[in-house]
Design an enzyme around this catalytic site. Structure first.
Site, PDB file in Angstrom:
ATOM      1  N   CYS A  18       5.806  -6.755 -23.372  1.00  8.86           N
ATOM      2  CA  CYS A  18       5.412  -6.936 -24.771  1.00  8.86           C
ATOM      3  C   CYS A  18       4.360  -8.039 -24.946  1.00  8.86           C
ATOM      4  O   CYS A  18       4.236  -8.925 -24.115  1.00  8.86           O
ATOM      5  CB  CYS A  18       6.586  -7.299 -25.673  1.00  8.86           C
ATOM      6  N   ARG A  55      -0.011  -5.327 -21.919  1.00 10.27           N
ATOM      7  CA  ARG A  55       1.378  -5.769 -21.783  1.00 10.27           C
ATOM      8  C   ARG A  55       2.381  -4.764 -22.335  1.00 10.27           C
ATOM      9  O   ARG A  55       3.591  -4.924 -22.179  1.00 10.27           O
ATOM     10  CB  ARG A  55       1.573  -7.106 -22.512  1.00 10.27           C
ATOM     11  N   TRP A 102       6.515  -2.946 -25.050  1.00  9.99           N
ATOM     12  CA  TRP A 102       6.763  -2.147 -23.854  1.00  9.99           C
ATOM     13  C   TRP A 102       8.277  -1.980 -23.778  1.00  9.99           C
ATOM     14  O   TRP A 102       8.997  -2.919 -23.452  1.00  9.99           O
ATOM     15  CB  TRP A 102       6.228  -2.871 -22.619  1.00  9.99           C
ATOM     16  N   ASN A 142       9.152 -11.458 -27.559  1.00  2.00           N
ATOM     17  CA  ASN A 142       9.002 -10.907 -26.216  1.00  2.00           C
ATOM     18  C   ASN A 142      10.082 -11.540 -25.359  1.00  2.00           C
ATOM     19  O   ASN A 142      10.149 -12.768 -25.269  1.00  2.00           O
ATOM     20  CB  ASN A 142       7.613 -11.244 -25.656  1.00  2.00           C
ATOM     21  N   GLY A 143      10.917 -10.697 -24.750  1.00  2.00           N
ATOM     22  CA  GLY A 143      11.973 -11.248 -23.906  1.00  2.00           C
ATOM     23  C   GLY A 143      13.237 -10.424 -24.027  1.00  2.00           C
ATOM     24  O   GLY A 143      13.212  -9.303 -24.544  1.00  2.00           O
ATOM     25  N   GLU A 158       7.349   0.968   3.964  1.00  2.00           N
ATOM     26  CA  GLU A 158       6.595   0.527   2.790  1.00  2.00           C
ATOM     27  C   GLU A 158       5.387  -0.332   3.201  1.00  2.00           C
ATOM     28  O   GLU A 158       4.298  -0.188   2.651  1.00  2.00           O
ATOM     29  CB  GLU A 158       7.531  -0.234   1.838  1.00  2.00           C
ATOM     30  N   LYS A 172       1.451   0.566   2.291  1.00  2.00           N
ATOM     31  CA  LYS A 172       0.583  -0.357   1.569  1.00  2.00           C
ATOM     32  C   LYS A 172      -0.722  -0.573   2.333  1.00  2.00           C
ATOM     33  O   LYS A 172      -1.804  -0.481   1.781  1.00  2.00           O
ATOM     34  CB  LYS A 172       1.254  -1.729   1.336  1.00  2.00           C
ATOM     35  N   GLU A 200      -2.903   2.671   2.445  1.00  2.00           N
ATOM     36  CA  GLU A 200      -3.505   3.195   1.218  1.00  2.00           C
ATOM     37  C   GLU A 200      -4.586   2.303   0.641  1.00  2.00           C
ATOM     38  O   GLU A 200      -5.476   2.794  -0.049  1.00  2.00           O
ATOM     39  CB  GLU A 200      -2.442   3.511   0.164  1.00  2.00           C
ATOM     40  N   HIS A 232      11.028   7.155  22.323  1.00  3.68           N
ATOM     41  CA  HIS A 232      11.088   8.619  22.366  1.00  3.68           C
ATOM     42  C   HIS A 232       9.707   9.241  22.165  1.00  3.68           C
ATOM     43  O   HIS A 232       9.594  10.411  21.805  1.00  3.68           O
ATOM     44  CB  HIS A 232      12.078   9.144  21.328  1.00  3.68           C
ATOM     45  N   LYS A 281      -2.761   6.456 -10.242  1.00  6.81           N
ATOM     46  CA  LYS A 281      -1.511   5.727 -10.512  1.00  6.81           C
ATOM     47  C   LYS A 281      -0.359   6.691 -10.744  1.00  6.81           C
ATOM     48  O   LYS A 281       0.769   6.432 -10.349  1.00  6.81           O
ATOM     49  CB  LYS A 281      -1.703   4.822 -11.734  1.00  6.81           C
TER      50      LYS A 281
HETATM   51  C1  F6R Z   1       2.085   3.699  -3.353  1.00  4.52           C
HETATM   52  C2  F6R Z   1       2.328   4.389  -4.606  1.00  4.52           C
HETATM   53  C3  F6R Z   1       2.716   5.811  -4.558  1.00  4.52           C
HETATM   54  C4  F6R Z   1       3.817   6.093  -5.584  1.00  4.52           C
HETATM   55  C5  F6R Z   1       4.113   7.598  -5.641  1.00  4.52           C
HETATM   56  C6  F6R Z   1       5.262   7.883  -6.582  1.00  4.52           C
HETATM   57  O1  F6R Z   1       1.724   2.374  -3.548  1.00  4.52           O
HETATM   58  O2  F6R Z   1       2.218   3.806  -5.661  1.00  4.52           O
HETATM   59  O3  F6R Z   1       3.135   6.175  -3.303  1.00  4.52           O
HETATM   60  O4  F6R Z   1       4.943   5.369  -5.216  1.00  4.52           O
HETATM   61  O5  F6R Z   1       2.979   8.286  -6.071  1.00  4.52           O
HETATM   62  O6  F6R Z   1       4.968   7.441  -7.871  1.00  4.52           O
HETATM   63  P1  F6R Z   1       6.095   7.244  -8.944  1.00  4.52           P
HETATM   64  O7  F6R Z   1       6.965   6.143  -8.522  1.00  4.52           O
HETATM   65  O8  F6R Z   1       5.354   6.985 -10.214  1.00  4.52           O
HETATM   66  O9  F6R Z   1       6.860   8.537  -9.018  1.00  4.52           O
END
Ligand code: F6R
Length: 624
Positions: free
Chosen positions: A17, A43, A90, A116-117, A496, A500, A503, A519, A619
């Site tokens: 928020c 935000r 938010w 906000n909080g 993970e 990171k 990508e 293996h 995203k």
């Molecule tokens: C990696 C990344 C993607 C998402 C994937 C799923 O940094 O952001 O691998 O994790 O596209 O996205 P959500 O969580 O939005 O379903």
């Protein structure tokens, strides 16, 4: 009431928020509040509202939707008066509806609040106030504040508004940045802070309060930072800071902010990704404020399921993988982590009325995850959701959902939403363990205490290891390929770390459980091949040492993420990154992921790539 409606009806809390307020010496406040909220829209953008004081009266405009949509319908600029407050929301629990939009008022409409909080004890305070005759019109935690102030003034009419606010704040547990106006003293705004950000802006035209500097940066670069436990009285061209605890006055001069507007949105960081990495202590604190009854509801469904699928893509899948260890180790519940894109082929025919699907998705809009969930729903399975976006498709489909409370994540690579997912999943596993009587009260208390310390642990990793990781990124940026290895729950952390780096730094990387290396994959190892080992000091420690030695014997360069002072692994490593001691194995993915996020970020920078916008990625992936 069906569980989903119950959740929507009961839990209206907001984390991120944006709040803004201004006292102008002349002219109307509304257009400035509107434009400032636009600059705070990063935000949150679920709803917006403005309240303005004019001739002793308060007028409010508010509605659900993005600021532009609400402005189109209500003309947010068209409110006369030189003092006002505004809010952009938010939602983290419950539906983003008009009744839950800020500002909120007391019974008389004379006291108006934006916030906000998260007020943790709002249910108790609410029933206390309701028993005293107060009528609530929203389901938010925020609405208790105007009623508390109203009650304080009713009990003691001698109080001025500042004293009534101060008294009310002492009843509140949780985080807040408030801005409050009242017709009783129509020449001022009272604001206050505990944990949620609050900053003042000053110039010859007026005094401003906001969640963040970008809100007023176009008007002034003179800012005063407000600290936790402080209350401020804003009047025309002046501000007075007081301690909430004893009302004593604090003197603080404005400072000059040299940021550009763009830098200010990123809070001085060059990229959203690094800002979001740094935000994790705060976002993790928020996930720990999750109200117990949401977790209890989900736990009840998990407990009665015959089989539980943890369904997600990408980073969210890695959270599911880690969660499968948590559920198994703590609650003795076997679960199946499944890539959402594989769910239909793998389980589409067998999923049934006795199956439970816990879908995890930051965006709540990932096409593969929604396809899996739709299939499961059509076959009468129970769908549970964990997402960062309340109001997303996943929240609409799920029987019960929980918001991860991370605030909007703008960097394409998931960081803070990943650790928040892990934190919620760990809380669920703990609840389930307790419900099933699988762990003793002592173990439960210890794990809860350790979970409570994780935000601080994360903070100390960022503070103490960031520079070192920057150097490591320099050293290894030209590597052609990386391995990321771990055992047990650290397999998920290694997966993970690999995603990171791949990508955003575009370095081909390979990850698998460390025990698998012999293996096949070990044949790739030659002199100087970088291998990142995730090795907390848990039950896998000894075996991991063996795996490290196998790699080292073939010339690999070992970069180990270790527990502070772990001499055994230090002596085998070419480089190491240290994480504080004493983290229970099931919680390690949260802190151990942080160095890997930083490594990916700084490697991308070394290679000249923009980590916020990796090529070919979006995203929210809404195609299958
Ligand atoms: C990696 C990344 C993607 C998402 C994937 C799923 O940094 O952001 O691998 O994790 O596209 O996205 P959500 O969580 O939005 O379903």
């Amino acid at each position: 009431m069906p569980v989903k409606e119950q959740l929507i009806a009961e839990g209206l809390r907001q984390k991120m928020c944006g709040i803004f307020g201004c006292v102008l010496s002349e002219g109307n406040a509304a257009p400035l509040i509107h434009s400032s909220l636009k600059r705070l829209e990063y935000r949150g953008y679920d709803s917006v509202g403005i309240a303005v004081l004019n001739n002793g009266k308060i007028s409010i405009k508010k509605d659900q939707g993005k600021i532009d949509e609400v402005h189109k319908i209500h003309n947010l600029d068209d409110l006369p008066g030189n003092i006002g407050i505004g809010h952009t929301r938010w939602a983290t629990h419950g539906a983003p509806l008009k009744i839950n939009s800020h500002p909120h008022t007391d019974c008389s409409g004379e006291i108006v609040v934006v916030h906000n909080g998260i007020i943790e004890n709002f249910l108790d305070l609410k029933s206390e106030l309701q028993n005293l005759g107060h009528i609530f019109s929203s389901k938010t935690d925020t609405e208790i504040m105007p009623h508390l102030i109203e009650e304080a003034l009713k009990q003691n009419p001698q109080l001025n508004i500042q004293q009534a606010v101060q008294q009310s704040l002492k009843r509140i547990e949780g985080s807040y940045a408030f801005a409050i106006i009242s017709t009783r003293e129509p020449d001022k705004i009272i604001c206050a802070r505990n944990e949620s950000p609050l900053v003042l802006g000053i110039n010859h035209k007026g005094v401003f309060c906001a969640s963040d500097i970008p809100a007023f940066l176009e008007v002034t670069n003179k800012a005063v930072m407000i600290n936790n436990g402080e209350l401020v009285i804003l009047t025309n061209q002046d501000y007075e800071i007081k301690k909430i605890s004893d009302g004593s006055t604090i003197t603080r001069e404005p400072i000059s902010i040299e940021w550009t507007a763009e830098m200010a949105v990123k809070q001085g960081h060059p990229h959203f990704m690094i800002k979001e990495i740094h935000e994790q202590p705060e976002t993790l604190r928020n996930t720990l404020r999750m109200q117990d009854h949401y977790l209890d509801l989900l736990t009840t469904f998990l407990d009665r399921a015959n089989e539980v699928f943890l369904v997600a893509c990408g980073t969210s899948y890695h959270a599911c993988l880690a969660a499968s260890y948590m559920f198994s180790k703590l609650a003795f519940l076997p679960t199946y982590p499944v890539y959402a894109s594989e769910f239909l082929e793998q389980h589409g025919k067998s999923v049934n009325i006795d199956s439970t699907i816990l879908a995890v998705s930051q965006s709540g809009e990932t096409a593969d995850t929604l396809a899996a969930v739709n299939c499961a729903q059509q076959r009468a399975a129970t769908v549970l959701g964990l997402t960062n976006v309340i109001g997303s498709s996943l929240t609409r489909i799920s029987r019960v959902y929980i918001g991860t409370q991370s605030g909007p994540e703008i960097g394409v690579a998931a960081t803070k939403t990943f650790t928040s997912q892990l934190s919620v999943l760990a809380q669920l596993a703990l609840k389930l363990a307790k419900k099933r009587g699988k762990i003793s009260q002592d173990e439960m208390d210890t794990l809860e205490e350790k979970l409570g310390q994780i935000p601080e642990v994360v903070n100390s990793i960022v503070t103490s290891q960031e520079q070192k990781i920057q150097q490591l990124a320099k050293k290894y940026a030209n590597s052609k390929v990386f391995f990321f290895l771990g055992r047990g729950i650290s397999t998920a952390t290694a997966f993970e770390g690999r995603l990171k780096l791949m990508e955003i730094a575009y370095i081909p990387s390979i990850s698998f459980p460390a025990g698998e290396s012999k293996h096949g994959p070990i044949s790739l190892i030659e002199n100087g091949f970088p291998v990142v080992f995730v090795c907390p000091k848990d039950d896998t420690h000894k075996t991991v040492i063996g795996n490290i030695m196998e790699m080292k014997a073939r010339g690999a360069h070992i970069i180990a993420v270790i527990e502070e002072g772990d001499q055994d692994i230090k002596s085998l490593s070419d480089d190491y990154i240290e994480v504080p001691k004493g983290i229970p194995s099931v919680l390690t993915p949260i802190p151990y992921a942080i160095p890997l996020q930083l490594l990916a970020y700084y490697t991308a920078l070394e290679k000249g790539f923009n980590p916020d916008m990796p090529r070919n990625l979006a995203k929210s992936v809404t195609v299958k």
